[in-house]
Design a protein around this motif. Structure first.
Motif, PDB file in Angstrom:
ATOM      1  N   MET A 150       0.825  -1.199   0.000  1.00 57.65           N
ATOM      2  CA  MET A 150       0.000   0.000   0.000  1.00 57.65           C
ATOM      3  C   MET A 150       0.868   1.262   0.000  1.00 57.65           C
ATOM      4  SD  MET A 150      -3.310  -0.027   2.376  1.00 57.65           S
ATOM      5  CE  MET A 150      -2.484   0.319   3.886  1.00 57.65           C
ATOM      6  N   MET A 151       2.094   1.114   0.481  1.00 60.41           N
ATOM      7  CA  MET A 151       2.940   2.292   0.649  1.00 60.41           C
ATOM      8  C   MET A 151       3.792   2.612  -0.574  1.00 60.41           C
ATOM      9  SD  MET A 151       2.250   2.816   3.812  1.00 60.41           S
ATOM     10  CE  MET A 151       3.408   4.148   3.919  1.00 60.41           C
ATOM     11  N   PHE A 152       3.949   1.654  -1.460  1.00 61.56           N
ATOM     12  CA  PHE A 152       4.856   1.892  -2.582  1.00 61.56           C
ATOM     13  C   PHE A 152       4.410   3.107  -3.391  1.00 61.56           C
ATOM     14  CE2 PHE A 152       5.842  -2.926  -2.888  1.00 61.56           C
ATOM     15  CZ  PHE A 152       6.544  -2.835  -1.700  1.00 61.56           C
ATOM     16  N   PRO A 153       5.224   4.140  -3.439  1.00 61.95           N
ATOM     17  CA  PRO A 153       4.827   5.314  -4.209  1.00 61.95           C
ATOM     18  C   PRO A 153       4.844   4.988  -5.702  1.00 61.95           C
ATOM     19  CG  PRO A 153       6.666   5.802  -2.731  1.00 61.95           C
ATOM     20  CD  PRO A 153       6.518   4.328  -2.787  1.00 61.95           C
ATOM     21  N   THR A 206      -4.451  12.797  11.656  1.00 62.25           N
ATOM     22  CA  THR A 206      -5.348  11.887  10.941  1.00 62.25           C
ATOM     23  C   THR A 206      -6.038  10.950  11.909  1.00 62.25           C
ATOM     24  OG1 THR A 206      -3.233  10.987  10.239  1.00 62.25           O
ATOM     25  CG2 THR A 206      -4.791  11.467   8.537  1.00 62.25           C
ATOM     26  N   LEU A 207      -5.279  10.428  12.865  1.00 56.66           N
ATOM     27  CA  LEU A 207      -5.896   9.475  13.786  1.00 56.66           C
ATOM     28  C   LEU A 207      -6.980  10.149  14.605  1.00 56.66           C
ATOM     29  CD1 LEU A 207      -3.036   7.234  15.145  1.00 56.66           C
ATOM     30  CD2 LEU A 207      -5.060   6.564  13.866  1.00 56.66           C
ATOM     31  N   VAL A 208      -6.621  11.260  15.231  1.00 58.29           N
ATOM     32  CA  VAL A 208      -7.578  11.923  16.103  1.00 58.29           C
ATOM     33  C   VAL A 208      -8.628  12.661  15.283  1.00 58.29           C
ATOM     34  CG1 VAL A 208      -7.852  13.635  17.912  1.00 58.29           C
ATOM     35  CG2 VAL A 208      -5.832  12.170  17.870  1.00 58.29           C
ATOM     36  N   GLY A 209      -8.143  13.447  14.321  1.00 61.05           N
ATOM     37  CA  GLY A 209      -9.044  14.282  13.541  1.00 61.05           C
ATOM     38  C   GLY A 209      -9.873  13.479  12.567  1.00 61.05           C
ATOM     39  N   GLN A 210      -9.209  12.803  11.653  1.00 61.38           N
ATOM     40  CA  GLN A 210      -9.980  12.136  10.597  1.00 61.38           C
ATOM     41  C   GLN A 210     -10.776  10.967  11.137  1.00 61.38           C
ATOM     42  OE1 GLN A 210      -7.191  11.112   7.578  1.00 61.38           O
ATOM     43  NE2 GLN A 210      -7.050  13.201   6.833  1.00 61.38           N
ATOM     44  N   VAL A 211     -10.103   9.990  11.712  1.00 58.32           N
ATOM     45  CA  VAL A 211     -10.819   8.808  12.174  1.00 58.32           C
ATOM     46  C   VAL A 211     -11.772   9.180  13.301  1.00 58.32           C
ATOM     47  CG1 VAL A 211     -10.584   6.463  13.006  1.00 58.32           C
ATOM     48  CG2 VAL A 211      -8.871   7.396  11.478  1.00 58.32           C
ATOM     49  N   GLY A 212     -11.306  10.043  14.188  1.00 57.93           N
ATOM     50  CA  GLY A 212     -12.147  10.461  15.312  1.00 57.93           C
ATOM     51  C   GLY A 212     -13.428  11.112  14.836  1.00 57.93           C
ATOM     52  N   ILE A 242     -12.398  -0.173  12.837  1.00 54.05           N
ATOM     53  CA  ILE A 242     -11.619   0.959  13.350  1.00 54.05           C
ATOM     54  C   ILE A 242     -10.130   0.654  13.232  1.00 54.05           C
ATOM     55  CG2 ILE A 242     -11.085   2.343  15.394  1.00 54.05           C
ATOM     56  CD1 ILE A 242     -13.947   2.026  16.282  1.00 54.05           C
ATOM     57  N   CYS A 243      -9.798  -0.592  13.519  1.00 55.41           N
ATOM     58  CA  CYS A 243      -8.396  -0.991  13.369  1.00 55.41           C
ATOM     59  C   CYS A 243      -7.946  -0.791  11.917  1.00 55.41           C
ATOM     60  CB  CYS A 243      -8.232  -2.442  13.787  1.00 55.41           C
ATOM     61  SG  CYS A 243      -6.600  -3.104  13.483  1.00 55.41           S
ATOM     62  N   THR A 244      -8.765  -1.229  10.981  1.00 58.28           N
ATOM     63  CA  THR A 244      -8.445  -1.026   9.563  1.00 58.28           C
ATOM     64  C   THR A 244      -8.234   0.455   9.262  1.00 58.28           C
ATOM     65  OG1 THR A 244      -9.878  -2.884   9.047  1.00 58.28           O
ATOM     66  CG2 THR A 244      -9.243  -1.457   7.222  1.00 58.28           C
ATOM     67  N   CYS A 245      -9.161   1.272   9.752  1.00 55.53           N
ATOM     68  CA  CYS A 245      -9.065   2.706   9.493  1.00 55.53           C
ATOM     69  C   CYS A 245      -7.768   3.270  10.059  1.00 55.53           C
ATOM     70  CB  CYS A 245     -10.244   3.444  10.124  1.00 55.53           C
ATOM     71  SG  CYS A 245     -11.754   3.221   9.202  1.00 55.53           S
ATOM     72  N   SER A 246      -7.386   2.794  11.244  1.00 51.67           N
ATOM     73  CA  SER A 246      -6.170   3.323  11.845  1.00 51.67           C
ATOM     74  C   SER A 246      -4.948   2.945  11.020  1.00 51.67           C
ATOM     75  CB  SER A 246      -6.019   2.804  13.271  1.00 51.67           C
ATOM     76  OG  SER A 246      -7.179   3.118  13.996  1.00 51.67           O
ATOM     77  N   VAL A 247      -4.932   1.717  10.537  1.00 50.26           N
ATOM     78  CA  VAL A 247      -3.812   1.312   9.687  1.00 50.26           C
ATOM     79  C   VAL A 247      -3.776   2.196   8.439  1.00 50.26           C
ATOM     80  CG1 VAL A 247      -2.901  -0.526   8.234  1.00 50.26           C
ATOM     81  CG2 VAL A 247      -3.779  -1.066  10.494  1.00 50.26           C
ATOM     82  N   LEU A 248      -4.936   2.401   7.862  1.00 49.47           N
ATOM     83  CA  LEU A 248      -4.996   3.242   6.664  1.00 49.47           C
ATOM     84  C   LEU A 248      -4.562   4.667   6.969  1.00 49.47           C
ATOM     85  CD1 LEU A 248      -8.347   2.095   5.041  1.00 49.47           C
ATOM     86  CD2 LEU A 248      -6.049   1.568   4.269  1.00 49.47           C
ATOM     87  N   ALA A 249      -4.963   5.176   8.134  1.00 47.18           N
ATOM     88  CA  ALA A 249      -4.642   6.559   8.479  1.00 47.18           C
ATOM     89  C   ALA A 249      -3.138   6.736   8.671  1.00 47.18           C
ATOM     90  CB  ALA A 249      -5.391   6.966   9.745  1.00 47.18           C
ATOM     91  N   THR A 271      -0.626   4.777   7.583  1.00 47.02           N
ATOM     92  CA  THR A 271       0.139   4.599   6.351  1.00 47.02           C
ATOM     93  C   THR A 271      -0.182   5.712   5.355  1.00 47.02           C
ATOM     94  OG1 THR A 271      -1.565   3.081   5.611  1.00 47.02           O
ATOM     95  CG2 THR A 271       0.398   2.115   6.543  1.00 47.02           C
ATOM     96  N   GLY A 272      -1.429   6.157   5.382  1.00 51.80           N
ATOM     97  CA  GLY A 272      -1.823   7.235   4.476  1.00 51.80           C
ATOM     98  C   GLY A 272      -1.041   8.507   4.740  1.00 51.80           C
ATOM     99  N   ALA A 273      -0.819   8.807   6.022  1.00 54.01           N
ATOM    100  CA  ALA A 273      -0.089  10.025   6.361  1.00 54.01           C
ATOM    101  C   ALA A 273       1.322   9.990   5.803  1.00 54.01           C
ATOM    102  CB  ALA A 273      -0.055  10.212   7.879  1.00 54.01           C
ATOM    103  N   LEU A 274       1.900   8.790   5.735  1.00 48.91           N
ATOM    104  CA  LEU A 274       3.269   8.680   5.235  1.00 48.91           C
ATOM    105  C   LEU A 274       3.372   9.003   3.752  1.00 48.91           C
ATOM    106  CD1 LEU A 274       4.593   5.518   7.018  1.00 48.91           C
ATOM    107  CD2 LEU A 274       5.762   7.690   6.937  1.00 48.91           C
ATOM    108  N   LYS A 275       2.308   8.746   3.027  1.00 47.32           N
ATOM    109  CA  LYS A 275       2.451   8.986   1.600  1.00 47.32           C
ATOM    110  C   LYS A 275       1.514  10.057   1.053  1.00 47.32           C
ATOM    111  CE  LYS A 275      -0.312   5.640  -0.806  1.00 47.32           C
ATOM    112  NZ  LYS A 275      -0.276   4.644  -1.850  1.00 47.32           N
ATOM    113  N   VAL A 276       0.841  10.754   1.936  1.00 46.30           N
ATOM    114  CA  VAL A 276      -0.052  11.815   1.454  1.00 46.30           C
ATOM    115  C   VAL A 276       0.767  12.782   0.617  1.00 46.30           C
ATOM    116  CG1 VAL A 276       0.217  13.215   3.531  1.00 46.30           C
ATOM    117  CG2 VAL A 276      -1.754  13.545   2.078  1.00 46.30           C
TER     118      VAL A 276
END
Lengths: 459, 284, 295
Positions: free
Chosen positions: B116-119, C83-89, C217-224, C226-231
């Motif tokens: 999922m992380m691969f840019p 993202t965790l607090v704001g988006q998912v919250g 919620i666990c799924t969302c947190s993982v997405l949040a 990892t999402g922040a890392l590549k936003v």
């Protein structure tokens, strides 16, 4: 270099019809496009060969002022020769450049490519994937014979000429006269110097306006180029210094920008604004000066039209606020020594050259696109490399374009941009690092040294 | 469920409406600015396009010399295929990851998360060379060109979809599967007859995201879709608006043309999904 | 998971093979190439390497000394918390609210999704006009309220806030959609039973909705995380090149910057490796946290 300039000015400032390319219905192409004798090399090549499909990639696409001209010309060529063209042109941006490089790497390059002739072309020239003009002339002696060879750029890799140029560019200073009037400042002329410029800036600032529209944190490129140029001469500007010892002009240039920043002549938010924002300031009469490229003529005219498509909605009074003039000079660089030239051209790839079916068609296509009739349609108020330029019909132009031509007629030299050679991560410290330099967080000399080191490490 | 109107529910509606406003207004904003000339937008972006402000120039330009409908067809075809393939492949993998406990299952899950992380900027070049050697890139065949975009986009959406689907499947009660097992169903029958229907809402969510991302994924499309007749709507309109990036009016029109069909489709789909959802599926 | 159905592991292989084959060919193989690239000297995306760097791991050494990497890591960490607090919250709150109302459910479900549909370029433009220095919506409002002088919303200090607010706003809808899908899965009978037992709305949420949403919620947190890392797209549109003074770089934008802008492709590749490694580690952490708390 002198010869270069003389030749450039002698008869190569081409101004043609087509008001800025924003009128796709302009008939310029159709009328010229149907002439069969447009190129000497086309004889005997097209009649016998069976129709082929040429893959052509250019940057004449999207909002490019010449997109429609190119489409028309391609259609005319296809009608005339019976060949077809797969046009895979796209707007020129980083993704496009990457795509072109990747194409060459993977062997899916087009047959004919219109592309930059600076450092961007190095990778495929090094790999011998395009054919030099001399090699083509060995077989087609008339190839690009209507061009002045001195104006065709040499490759940075091997000094040979590859790309047949069409339209050029210049960089100059646009002026908002309304702001100047309000501040009691004259429109600068050909003898403008940096000291006069600073004096004027102070007056403009005192009158409550922003003197210079520039986003140093976003697009410092134009100021970067001219600030350095101001400590060079037209003869030696296009050379990257060998080391920091030779780079006094670069360091001084950076320090000049820093001085202007410290004097408060750039917008308050110049470090956090985008280029669009500062351009908007200029158009809205909040800022007085804008150094930018010839393509901004179209941008300003468009900004004065309520309907960007319809030239009749042009607000002539608003457009009359703007003019374009020389860039304040310093030392050995006169204000009329400008940056400009021909930075792109048509390449024929080795793949097409070695394909017996396509060779003649590719040569014919390029010859057609760079014919005496078509080049002026594309070049408009910029430069071209034609030996014999046709006359210009001024009635077809708007006020700013005419002023641009007047300005160009007084130019004493056009020099290439050194940043077209100085490409890649060597730019980081002085381009993206400009905010750090002007705020004093990074020493100008250090930044230049670091950039030069990276540049020479790459060579 | 009948409820009296309490202060609490008024407050709830109040908050929901505020958030709804922040999500609706941008669309209205984009649409209204698409009817303004570009020089008016910076000065007047928040007023309605009436009187002098109103112009259809942006749309005239967009429709003028572009084959918009062909582009919609290409877009929809690509994105539909991507969605379909993604739910097919991701669903099966998610099921296995959610239900089977075996050595290495944690490792496989980590593989999915890292995928999922691969840019895309890091993977596009090798993918391009690979597809070139397969001979599906830059050909004159429409089908091959579409395939050359669909495949990398499917791969790009798989990881996310597996994570979401397996999260959802994990929270399904086991009873139904056990019942099916008792009746003699094998794993495949259980998957297709029990799990898939139960996971329908999540499949719908994933399909929508896969569709949208594929639809909006300009970068991949830039690489693989070159010929004019193969361009998608996103690609086409980007071409129209990219130069200098200052023609905000045209940009707003382009965004409207890209977004509005999706919003409409989503609204219809939303209804369908909700209708198709069986709230009491766990009746056992 | 005591079910005997899943004792026979063979079908799992068949379920897994197609998707993983796809990922290996289209993601893992390219990414291995990317790792390889990070040791090479590459000056333009698309061109092949010009030999190994000297020493071959020098990009990774440089990463440690690169101040901007640390800035971007710090910003990304903040972004993760946001993202965790704001988006998912916010998404949980909105989802629970929408789930508990009678009228207009469909309406809210539909409109909350809108921000995801609009491209980042358009949103970037919209927010640029809201935060515009001279004079966007906010500065106009402030002026009307009697504030003298303009606020540079993109200036140093406040830029991070200006960047994160739109990103947060945009993705609330994303998590909302995933969560509401999860809520739909909870049977009405459970709520009905709780109602009969006299549970209040709050109690129903606390003892039925949240526990049953646990996995989602666990799924969302993982997405949040990892999402922040590549936003990438919205921050890049609003703050190109980490403006001002490189203070707004995130790991995703910094990687893009080196790959596409500075043509330091090998360094960009090394940054991509960093992103992926961090992503895996953080996803593990999130999973571990959620595993402990089994309801």
């Amino acid at each position: 270099m002198k010869r270069f300039i003389a030749a450039m000015l002698a008869g190569t400032m081409i101004f043609s019809l087509a008001a800025c390319g924003s009128q796709p219905s302009d008939g310029g192409v159709e009328t010229t496009g149907t002439k069969t004798e447009s190129t000497t090399s086309s004889e005997g090549t097209t009649a016998t060969a069976k129709p082929v499909e040429l893959n052509v990639t250019t940057t004449f696409a999207g909002e490019d002022g010449n997109a429609q001209n190119f489409k028309n010309a391609v259609k005319a060529w296809c009608d005339e020769t019976g060949n077809t063209v797969a046009d895979t042109s796209a707007t020129s941006d980083e993704t496009f450049k990457t795509r072109v490089t990747t194409d060459f790497e993977t062997g899916s390059e087009p047959d004919v490519l219109f592309f930059f002739n600076g450092a961007d072309a190095n990778s495929f020239i090094k790999a011998d994937k395009v054919v030099s003009i001399d090699e083509i002339r060995a077989e087609y002696p008339d190839y690009a014979s209507n061009m002045n060879d001195n104006l065709i750029a040499d490759s940075l890799v091997d000094g040979k000429k590859y790309a047949v140029p069409v339209n050029g560019f210049w960089e100059a200073m646009f002026v908002n006269k309304e702001v100047l009037d309000a501040a009691g400042v004259e429109v600068p002329g050909a003898d403008y110097t940096m000291d006069m410029f600073k004096e004027d800036c102070q007056k403009i600032k005192d009158a409550g306006y922003t003197p210079i529209a520039a986003a140093l944190g976003n697009i410092p490129h134009y100021w970067w180029e001219y600030a350095i140029f101001n400590h060079d001469t037209p003869e030696n500007h296009v050379q990257v210094p060998a080391g920091i010892e030779d780079a006094a002009s670069w360091v001084d240039g950076m320090l000049d920008i820093k001085e202007l920043y410290e004097l408060g002549y750039f917008p308050d938010n110049t470090l956090s604004a985008t280029d669009d924002e500062t351009f908007a300031m200029f158009v809205d009469s909040k800022a007085a000066f804008l150094i930018d490229g010839s393509w901004k003529v179209g941008g300003i005219v468009n900004a004065c039209q309520s309907d960007p498509e319809d030239a009749s909605t042009l607000d002539a009074d608003k457009l009359a606020n703007f003019t374009v003039t020389y860039v304040p000079g310093n030392g050995d660089r006169k204000a009329t020594d400008l940056i400009g030239g021909l930075s792109m051209g048509y390449y024929i790839t080795r793949k097409a050259w070695e394909d017996p079916n396509k060779r003649a068609a590719a040569v014919d296509f390029v010859s057609y696109m760079t014919s005496d009739e078509l080049v002026p349609v594309f070049a408009q108020h910029t430069a071209s490399a034609l030996k014999n330029a046709p006359a210009v019909d001024e009635s077809q132009f708007n006020a700013l374009q005419i002023e641009a031509m007047d300005m160009m007629s007084g130019v004493t030299s056009l020099t290439g941009a050194v940043q077209d050679i100085f490409m890649g991560d060597c730019r980081v410290t002085t381009f993206d690092g400009m905010p750090e330099i002007v705020t004093g967080k990074l020493d100008a000399a250090e930044a230049v040294e670091e950039g030069l080191k990276l540049y020479h490490a790459q060579q | 469920m009948k409820k009296k109107i309490s202060v609490g529910s008024i407050l709830v509606y109040f908050f929901l409406s505020i958030w709804a406003f922040t999500t609706i207004y941008p669309i209205i904003w984009v649409i209204q600015n698409s009817f303004k000339a570009k020089d008016k937008i910076l000065a007047d972006s928040f007023s309605l396009p009436v009187g002098d402000l109103f112009t259809t120039a942006n749309y005239r330009k967009a429709f003028g010399n572009l084959n918009i409908f062909g582009a919609y067809r290409n877009s929809v075809f690509i994105s539909m295929m991507v969605s379909l393939l993604v739910i097919l492949l991701a669903g099966m993998a998610a099921y296995a990851l959610a239900r089977y406990c075996f050595r290495g299952s944690n490792f496989l899950y980590s593989m999915v998360v890292s995928a999922m992380m691969f840019p895309v900027f890091a993977t596009i070049i090798p993918v391009f060379s690979m597809e070139t050697s397969l001979g599906i890139v830059n050909t004159s065949s429409w089908w091959l060109t579409m395939l050359s975009v669909i495949l990398p986009q499917v791969a790009g959406n798989l990881a996310f979809s597996i994570v979401v689907l397996s999260g959802y499947m994990k929270s399904l009660p086991l009873e139904l599967e056990e019942a099916a097992y008792m009746e003699g169903c094998n794993a495949f029958q259980i998957y297709f007859k029990v799990i898939m229907p139960l996971t329908k809402p999540s499949f719908a969510t994933v399909a929508i995201f896969a569709f949208l991302w594929s639809y909006n994924d300009l970068f991949t499309q830039m690489f693989f879709l070159r010929r004019p007749e193969m361009r998608t709507i996103t690609r086409l309109l980007n071409e129209l608006t990219s130069q200098e990036g200052t023609n905000y009016g045209l940009m707003a029109a382009a965004v409207t043309l890209v977004v509005v069909p999706v919003v409409i489709v989503y609204i219809f789909l939303q209804k369908y999904i909700i209708k198709g959802m069986t709230a009491g599926a766990v009746k056992g | 998971m005591g079910a005997s159905i899943y004792k026979n592991k063979k079908p799992a292989i068949i379920f897994l093979i197609p998707a993983f084959l796809f990922m290996i060919v289209y993601l893992y193989y390219p990414f291995l190439q990317n790792i390889w690239n990070s040791f090479q000297n590459i000056r333009q995306l698309g061109s092949s390497g010009e030999g190994f760097l000297n020493p071959w791991y020098s990009n990774y050494v440089e990463m440690f000394h690169d101040e901007v990497v640390w800035i971007s890591l710090k910003n990304t960490l903040i972004m993760m918390l946001v993202t965790l607090v704001g988006q998912v919250g916010i998404a949980i709150v909105l989802a629970l609210m929408v789930d508990n109302i009678t009228h207009g459910k469909h309406f809210f479900k539909t409109v909350y999704f809108f921000p995801i549909v609009i491209s980042a370029t358009a949103l970037g433009l919209l927010f640029n006009l809201i935060f515009l220095y001279d004079k966007g919506m906010l500065n106009q409002i402030l002026e009307k309220l009697g504030k003298v002088g303009l606020t540079d919303w993109k200036g140093e200090g406040i830029a991070l806030f200006t960047m994160m607010l739109p990103v947060m706003w945009q993705y609330v809808g994303f998590y909302f959609v995933i969560l509401i899908t999860g809520l739909n899965n909870i049977s009405d009978e459970l709520y009905e039973a709780a109602r009969i037992d006299g549970a209040s709305t709050f109690q129903k949420v606390r003892y039925i909705s949240i526990p049953l949403l646990h996995n989602v919620i666990c799924t969302c947190s993982v997405l949040a995380v990892t999402g922040a890392l590549k936003v990438f797209d919205l921050p890049w549109t609003m703050f190109p090149k980490g403006m001002p003074l490189k203070s707004t770089f995130l790991t995703g934008t910094y990687m893009y910057y080196h790959t596409m802008e500075t043509k330091n492709v090998d360094y960009g590749s090394a940054l991509a490796v960093l992103i992926v490694v961090l992503g895996i580690v953080l996803a593990k952490v999130v999973n571990a946290i959620f595993k402990e708390k089994d309801y």
